[in-house]
Design a protein around this motif. Sequence first.
Motif, PDB file in Angstrom:
ATOM      1  N   ALA A  63      -5.053  -3.683  -4.084  1.00  0.00           N
ATOM      2  CA  ALA A  63      -6.474  -3.954  -3.888  1.00  0.00           C
ATOM      3  C   ALA A  63      -7.320  -2.969  -4.686  1.00  0.00           C
ATOM      4  CB  ALA A  63      -6.826  -3.868  -2.398  1.00  0.00           C
ATOM      5  N   PHE A  64      -6.867  -1.723  -4.770  1.00  0.00           N
ATOM      6  CA  PHE A  64      -7.613  -0.707  -5.511  1.00  0.00           C
ATOM      7  C   PHE A  64      -7.656  -1.023  -7.003  1.00  0.00           C
ATOM      8  CE2 PHE A  64      -7.924   3.155  -8.007  1.00  0.00           C
ATOM      9  CZ  PHE A  64      -9.021   3.786  -7.446  1.00  0.00           C
ATOM     10  N   VAL A  65      -6.538  -1.446  -7.565  1.00  0.00           N
ATOM     11  CA  VAL A  65      -6.450  -1.724  -9.002  1.00  0.00           C
ATOM     12  C   VAL A  65      -7.516  -2.734  -9.435  1.00  0.00           C
ATOM     13  CG1 VAL A  65      -5.012  -2.820 -10.772  1.00  0.00           C
ATOM     14  CG2 VAL A  65      -4.032  -1.095  -9.259  1.00  0.00           C
ATOM     15  N   ARG A  66      -7.784  -3.709  -8.585  1.00  0.00           N
ATOM     16  CA  ARG A  66      -8.776  -4.731  -8.923  1.00  0.00           C
ATOM     17  C   ARG A  66     -10.203  -4.180  -8.930  1.00  0.00           C
ATOM     18  NH1 ARG A  66      -5.191  -7.866  -5.483  1.00  0.00           N
ATOM     19  NH2 ARG A  66      -6.518  -7.453  -3.666  1.00  0.00           N
ATOM     20  N   ARG A  67     -10.403  -3.014  -8.324  1.00  0.00           N
ATOM     21  CA  ARG A  67     -11.746  -2.468  -8.183  1.00  0.00           C
ATOM     22  C   ARG A  67     -11.871  -1.081  -8.804  1.00  0.00           C
ATOM     23  NH1 ARG A  67     -12.333  -3.630  -1.772  1.00  0.00           N
ATOM     24  NH2 ARG A  67     -14.283  -2.476  -2.016  1.00  0.00           N
ATOM     25  N   GLN A 207     -13.082   7.024  -8.387  1.00  0.00           N
ATOM     26  CA  GLN A 207     -12.635   5.974  -9.290  1.00  0.00           C
ATOM     27  C   GLN A 207     -12.726   4.561  -8.721  1.00  0.00           C
ATOM     28  OE1 GLN A 207      -9.021   8.584 -11.024  1.00  0.00           O
ATOM     29  NE2 GLN A 207      -9.340   6.683 -12.143  1.00  0.00           N
ATOM     30  N   LEU A 208     -13.232   4.412  -7.496  1.00  0.00           N
ATOM     31  CA  LEU A 208     -13.436   3.075  -6.942  1.00  0.00           C
ATOM     32  C   LEU A 208     -14.787   2.565  -7.434  1.00  0.00           C
ATOM     33  CD1 LEU A 208     -12.223   0.905  -5.040  1.00  0.00           C
ATOM     34  CD2 LEU A 208     -13.619   1.897  -3.213  1.00  0.00           C
ATOM     35  N   GLN A 209     -14.779   1.404  -8.066  1.00  0.00           N
ATOM     36  CA  GLN A 209     -15.963   0.892  -8.749  1.00  0.00           C
ATOM     37  C   GLN A 209     -17.171   0.721  -7.832  1.00  0.00           C
ATOM     38  OE1 GLN A 209     -15.095  -1.894 -11.772  1.00  0.00           O
ATOM     39  NE2 GLN A 209     -16.936  -1.120 -12.727  1.00  0.00           N
ATOM     40  N   ASP A 213     -22.196   5.002  -1.696  1.00  0.00           N
ATOM     41  CA  ASP A 213     -22.397   6.184  -0.856  1.00  0.00           C
ATOM     42  C   ASP A 213     -21.341   6.305   0.250  1.00  0.00           C
ATOM     43  OD1 ASP A 213     -24.681   6.932  -2.277  1.00  0.00           O
ATOM     44  OD2 ASP A 213     -25.956   5.628  -1.062  1.00  0.00           O
ATOM     45  N   LEU A 214     -20.304   5.484   0.181  1.00  0.00           N
ATOM     46  CA  LEU A 214     -19.260   5.536   1.204  1.00  0.00           C
ATOM     47  C   LEU A 214     -18.430   6.803   1.064  1.00  0.00           C
ATOM     48  CD1 LEU A 214     -17.921   1.854   1.045  1.00  0.00           C
ATOM     49  CD2 LEU A 214     -19.583   2.799   2.662  1.00  0.00           C
ATOM     50  N   THR A 215     -17.968   7.325   2.186  1.00  0.00           N
ATOM     51  CA  THR A 215     -17.057   8.468   2.150  1.00  0.00           C
ATOM     52  C   THR A 215     -15.703   8.005   1.617  1.00  0.00           C
ATOM     53  OG1 THR A 215     -16.178   8.082   4.366  1.00  0.00           O
ATOM     54  CG2 THR A 215     -18.193   9.429   4.197  1.00  0.00           C
ATOM     55  N   PRO A 216     -14.837   8.940   1.167  1.00  0.00           N
ATOM     56  CA  PRO A 216     -13.498   8.540   0.737  1.00  0.00           C
ATOM     57  C   PRO A 216     -12.742   7.747   1.805  1.00  0.00           C
ATOM     58  CG  PRO A 216     -13.931  10.754  -0.004  1.00  0.00           C
ATOM     59  CD  PRO A 216     -15.088  10.368   0.878  1.00  0.00           C
ATOM     60  N   ALA A 217     -12.881   8.142   3.077  1.00  0.00           N
ATOM     61  CA  ALA A 217     -12.203   7.415   4.155  1.00  0.00           C
ATOM     62  C   ALA A 217     -12.724   5.988   4.246  1.00  0.00           C
ATOM     63  CB  ALA A 217     -12.405   8.128   5.489  1.00  0.00           C
ATOM     64  N   GLN A 218     -14.039   5.811   4.176  1.00  0.00           N
ATOM     65  CA  GLN A 218     -14.634   4.475   4.252  1.00  0.00           C
ATOM     66  C   GLN A 218     -14.226   3.620   3.061  1.00  0.00           C
ATOM     67  OE1 GLN A 218     -18.718   5.802   4.526  1.00  0.00           O
ATOM     68  NE2 GLN A 218     -18.805   5.452   6.740  1.00  0.00           N
ATOM     69  N   GLN A 219     -14.120   4.239   1.890  1.00  0.00           N
ATOM     70  CA  GLN A 219     -13.680   3.500   0.706  1.00  0.00           C
ATOM     71  C   GLN A 219     -12.248   3.011   0.874  1.00  0.00           C
ATOM     72  OE1 GLN A 219     -14.663   5.274  -3.203  1.00  0.00           O
ATOM     73  NE2 GLN A 219     -15.980   6.703  -2.085  1.00  0.00           N
ATOM     74  N   PHE A 220     -11.397   3.848   1.423  1.00  0.00           N
ATOM     75  CA  PHE A 220     -10.007   3.456   1.661  1.00  0.00           C
ATOM     76  C   PHE A 220      -9.932   2.275   2.623  1.00  0.00           C
ATOM     77  CE2 PHE A 220      -5.940   3.660   3.842  1.00  0.00           C
ATOM     78  CZ  PHE A 220      -5.040   3.848   2.796  1.00  0.00           C
ATOM     79  N   LEU A 223     -10.799  -1.221   1.311  1.00  0.00           N
ATOM     80  CA  LEU A 223      -9.812  -1.908   0.469  1.00  0.00           C
ATOM     81  C   LEU A 223      -9.069  -2.999   1.261  1.00  0.00           C
ATOM     82  CD1 LEU A 223      -8.212   1.099  -1.430  1.00  0.00           C
ATOM     83  CD2 LEU A 223      -9.821  -0.582  -2.362  1.00  0.00           C
ATOM     84  N   ALA A 224      -9.023  -2.839   2.580  1.00  0.00           N
ATOM     85  CA  ALA A 224      -8.290  -3.795   3.414  1.00  0.00           C
ATOM     86  C   ALA A 224      -9.115  -5.027   3.707  1.00  0.00           C
ATOM     87  CB  ALA A 224      -7.860  -3.130   4.706  1.00  0.00           C
ATOM     88  N   ALA A 225     -10.403  -5.013   3.367  1.00  0.00           N
ATOM     89  CA  ALA A 225     -11.287  -6.137   3.694  1.00  0.00           C
ATOM     90  C   ALA A 225     -11.293  -7.172   2.590  1.00  0.00           C
ATOM     91  CB  ALA A 225     -12.704  -5.608   3.928  1.00  0.00           C
TER      92      ALA A 225
END
Length: 225
Positions: A63-67, A207-209, A213-220, A223-225
Amino acid sequence: MAMIEFKGSHFEREVILWGVRWYVAYPISYRNLEEMMEERCVEVDHSTLNRWVIKYAPQMAQAFVRRKRPVCVSWRMDETYIKVKGKWKYLYRAVDKEGQTIDFLLTAHRDKKAASRFLTKAIRYQGVPEKITIDKSVANTAAIEGYNPEGIPEIELRQIKCLNNIVEQDHRAVKRIIRPMLGFKSFRSAKNTLAGIEIMHMIRKGQLQDGGDLTPAQQFYALAA
């Protein structure tokens, strides 16, 4: 974009994501994580936590690779050592001149074939770079020279050790997380766990496109959504 599937699990999606992120984000063991989960009133065995990481970390990585944000065209390529079943394996990694992770690949051997696999994978997802800086690695040299068709230098190869310090320093952030794990029990376990560690490392580097303003935890978790 397909959503990561959590159906059939005895635990809620949020709980599973807690466990996976904490393990790939911090230098802890599965027994440490078991205690941490218990503090959140979640009773889960360390073996179940292991299964979660092995199952979901590579899906989060896909999921990360796509974004993922684009990287620079000047790369630094190197490999480091990872212990699997008591034996050393090789984690090929590359960053750009600004330290952004380009790609990674765990291999059983350190040779031209392994280096070529990594280079081909990185180019498939990130495009052909203008130049690649390496140390004096014979395998990496052969892989890059072999990629250039008929001797035409499409990729400029530079062997300047001091310029490769940036990727060698970047290895440390990944190996710091691995150290408490005391080695991996299988190649699959190592490969899947490293996928999670690497994407968490990239998230922290911005590196997430669409991280905003999301925290690293929120960004992770996003990815599941």
